[in-house]
Enzyme design. Structure first.
Site: not given
Length: 173
Positions: A40, A78
């Site tokens: 990701s 993230k």
């Protein structure tokens, strides 16, 4: 065993125990190593990269953080896009924060590779004591667009740097 040998062994044992306690305190309260899992955050981080996370940093916009996932037992890494009170909007694959267009140079290689819209349009306002996070690999990232905001309480810390264990850079043990 001679008295001097006994004292020397005792001294080494005390030093070893002190080092273990100091290491535990540092890892628990100051910094900790983390292994990136998944894709990701590609190309910024790849699967199995090793990073060091600072537990005492103040979180700012565009920092990369590690936090406890709100949907599983995993920890996620993230990028912080929105801070409390921010109005976050993506329109035509362009990020706006509080109405100001923001550049995202970390998306450049993915935009070149996929040659398509990476981030679907959305708009949201970040509530108090929360963060809005997204992965750099927008097409393959489960993030705040899917599972909502991240509480500051879930944050483990800010990624400070990537490190390479000896075996990854070809140095024999």
């Amino acid at each position: 065993m001679q008295e001097s040998t006994r004292k020397e062994v005792y001294s080494w044992i005390k030093s070893f125990i002190f080092a273990i306690i100091l290491s535990f305190i540092c890892q628990k309260f100051l910094f900790t190593p983390v292994t990136v899992q998944g894709e990701s955050m590609m190309p910024t981080f790849e699967n199995n990269n090793k990073v060091v996370v600072s537990k005492i940093s103040e979180i700012e916009r565009f920092d990369m953080i590690v936090f406890h996932s709100p949907i599983s037992e995993d920890n996620h890494i993230k990028r912080v896009i929105g801070l409390p009170g921010d109005k976050v909007e993506v329109k035509d694959d362009v990020l706006y924060i509080n109405g100001v267009k923001r550049e995202e140079p970390y998306l450049k290689s993915n935009k070149e590779q996929y040659q398509m819209t990476l981030t679907q349009d959305f708009a949201t306002e970040v509530p108090d004591h929360s963060l809005f996070v997204m992965g750099d690999n927008r097409l393959k990232s489960g993030d705040s667009r899917y599972y909502g905001f991240i509480s500051y309480d879930a944050v483990i810390g800010e990624v400070k740097f990537r490190y390479y264990p000896f075996r990854e850079i070809g140095i024999p043990r």
